[in-house]
Design a protein around this motif. Structure first.
Motif, mmCIF file in Angstrom:
data_model
loop_
_atom_site.group_PDB
_atom_site.id
_atom_site.type_symbol
_atom_site.label_atom_id
_atom_site.label_comp_id
_atom_site.label_asym_id
_atom_site.label_seq_id
_atom_site.Cartn_x
_atom_site.Cartn_y
_atom_site.Cartn_z
ATOM 1 N N ILE A 98 21.682 -8.455 11.406
ATOM 2 C CA ILE A 98 21.593 -7.593 12.582
ATOM 3 C C ILE A 98 20.971 -8.354 13.737
ATOM 4 N N VAL A 128 25.871 -6.180 12.070
ATOM 5 C CA VAL A 128 25.698 -5.068 12.997
ATOM 6 C C VAL A 128 25.039 -5.596 14.257
ATOM 7 N N TRP A 129 25.632 -5.315 15.404
ATOM 8 C CA TRP A 129 25.026 -5.666 16.687
ATOM 9 C C TRP A 129 24.612 -4.371 17.370
ATOM 10 N N GLY A 130 23.328 -4.233 17.636
ATOM 11 C CA GLY A 130 22.844 -3.026 18.292
ATOM 12 C C GLY A 130 21.364 -2.848 18.059
ATOM 13 N N ASN A 131 20.756 -2.018 18.870
ATOM 14 C CA ASN A 131 19.329 -1.745 18.734
ATOM 15 C C ASN A 131 19.114 -0.760 17.589
ATOM 16 N N ILE A 132 18.252 -1.100 16.667
ATOM 17 C CA ILE A 132 18.051 -0.311 15.459
ATOM 18 C C ILE A 132 17.552 1.097 15.781
ATOM 19 N N ASP A 134 18.699 3.027 18.078
ATOM 20 C CA ASP A 134 19.827 3.865 18.480
ATOM 21 C C ASP A 134 20.429 4.537 17.246
ATOM 22 N N LYS A 136 23.410 5.534 16.496
ATOM 23 C CA LYS A 136 24.672 4.973 16.000
ATOM 24 C C LYS A 136 24.428 3.706 15.185
ATOM 25 N N THR A 137 23.548 2.847 15.675
ATOM 26 C CA THR A 137 23.233 1.607 14.965
ATOM 27 C C THR A 137 22.515 1.900 13.653
ATOM 28 N N LYS A 140 24.898 3.113 10.994
ATOM 29 C CA LYS A 140 25.665 2.014 10.405
ATOM 30 C C LYS A 140 24.837 1.254 9.374
#
Length: 470
Positions: A98, A128-132, A134, A136-137, A140
């Motif tokens: 991540i 996974v690319w995204g701020n934890i 969030d 949606k992240t 996932k």
């Protein structure tokens, strides 16, 4: 709790690493905080950020010794990709990398490079690319973690099968070598008459206590003069305790019992056991559900165990019985293996039991005892089943909703059995055609993504009915 190990990665140049390490540690803490706030996960980290070849070897070994279910690779910068490849090669559980969203640092490029090198050498790693923080992240990540937990915990488990093939159903038979190869599960075969032998020596006070609990707390018990009597109900209680003793003695993780026809024809059905083993409670108090599959349906039991490990919830077992075109619902029912928890889905067992009736065994079975009847509470459900063609496994799944129906609806099928009336978002003919078994298994909630990820981790086929893909 799902055990999550975290490895953090950095640039291989000491000067650059020194400038990045505080940010890397902060990103690691964000991951820990978000995951642990779910109350599903406990996190632990390696001692050092991996910033050279030696740490790429020692830190993953240290982490693996703590027995994680899944390993997260924290790659918030452009860490040297070979570090990730070395680290993943030393793990025996699924891995996920991540990186947070931050245009000021090349975390996205670092994520791509790290996972690409892992996959290039033939290893698996989710990304996974995204701020934890969030939703949606986090969703996932949790979906993968749950699937990875199931895959990791399944390894080394032992399935106990009592008896052999039931009523000619080859789809429920087992290939022990294939199970070990694909899922890491061992199999122990036990004669189901061992249940009868053990039942005869269960302490009378235990039987009386359980019987009195059922008498007091079931919604009703419909005794008759032959099938369901106090004597046959007590025999079923003895069988429950006998099976529990065998499970404890042999350290079995989940089981399947043939029942038909030796037990259901000449002794008594195992419906009481099938219901209460799958429940998170019995007359002795709260407990972990133990997957119990009717008719020694082994692939059904394995499906249920996977679903239990993913969700932490009781799992249902029933048959395709009927499709009602007027009400637009499938009727799913079976003589047993439906946890009473689904009668009301309450954390209070007495609420569930108040909606449940013990009914006499139907005349089809020459033996005695009870069926455990209720109508499953309305709500969102996930349905799934492992099937195989020769040595190739596939997990078929679909979503649906239990619908409330009046008790009179039971008269259209088998009013003594537990039922789930299911509305599905797919043409019923398509579901019947695509679904390759008579048995179906279910858990409350939406776990399609977790099951799909489990298939990816284990390298088996996946057919999601209703999403137009296989």
């Amino acid at each position: 709790m799902i055990r999550v190990g975290i490895l953090s990665f950095s640039d291989g140049r000491e000067r650059v690493h020194e400038s990045l390490k505080e940010y890397i540690i902060a990103c690691e803490e964000r991951i820990k905080k978000s995951l642990e706030e779910t109350k599903e996960v406990e996190c632990f980290s390696a001692s050092y950020i991996i910033c050279n070849n030696e740490l790429a070897r020692t830190q993953p070994i240290e982490l693996a010794a703590k027995n994680p279910d899944v390993v997260i690779l924290n790659v918030p910068v452009f860490a040297f990709p070979n570090f990730s490849a070395i680290a993943v090669s030393l793990q025996h559980v699924p891995c996920l990398a991540i990186a947070p969203i931050n245009g000021m640092l090349p975390g996205l490029g670092g994520l791509q490079a790290a996972v690409n090198m892992v996959r290039q050498v033939g290893l698996q790693c989710e990304k996974v690319w995204g701020n934890i923080e969030d939703a949606k992240t986090l969703t996932k990540v949790l979906s993968f973690i749950r699937a990875a937990h199931a895959a990791a915990r399944l390894k080394g488990q032992v399935y106990g099968v009592f008896g052999g093939r039931s009523i000619g159903m080859g789809s429920g038979t087992i290939s022990p070598d294939l199970w070990m190869k694909v899922f890491g599960v061992d199999t122990e075969h036990i004669d189901q008459l061992e249940i009868i032998r053990r039942a005869e020596i269960i302490e009378e006070e235990k039987v009386e206590s359980a019987f009195n609990w059922l008498q007091k707390n079931m919604g009703s018990i419909v005794y008759d003069e032959s099938k369901l009597t106090e004597s046959t109900l007590k025999q079923q209680i003895r069988a429950y305790y006998a099976t529990k003793a065998i499970i404890n003695e042999r350290k079995l993780n989940f089981v399947g019992v043939k029942c038909h026809y030796e037990l259901s024809e000449y002794y008594f059905t195992q419906c009481l056991s099938a219901a209460f083993f799958n429940d998170p409670y019995d007359w002795d108090g709260p407990k972990d559900p133990i997957v119990y599959s009717c008719e020694a349906d082994s692939d059904g039991a394995l499906t249920m165990q996977i679903m239990k490990l993913i969700s932490g919830k009781p799992v249902l077992f029933f048959d395709f019985r009927h499709y009602d075109g007027k009400d637009k619902v499938f009727t799913f029912c079976n003589c047993g293996a439906m946890a009473t928890w689904y009668a009301a889905q309450s954390e209070d067992p007495l609420v569930n039991l108040s909606e449940t009736t013990l009914c006499p065994v139907i005349p089809k079975y020459a033996g005695g005892g009870c069926h455990v009847r209720y109508i499953a509470k309305a709500g969102e459900m996930t349905f799934a089943r492992l099937t195989r063609c020769l040595d190739q496994y596939k997990l078929t799944m679909f979503k649906g909703n239990f619908k409330s129906m009046p008790p009179k609806k039971l008269e259209e099928t088998c009013e003594a059995w537990p039922h789930g009336f299911v509305e599905v978002g797919v043409d019923p003919d398509v579901l019947i055609d695509r679904y390759d078994n008579n048995h179906v298994h279910a858990i409350a909630g939406d776990y399609i993504e977790e099951l799909r990820k489990f298939c990816e981790i284990k390298g088996i086929g996946c057919d999601i009915i209703g999403e137009g893909r296989k």
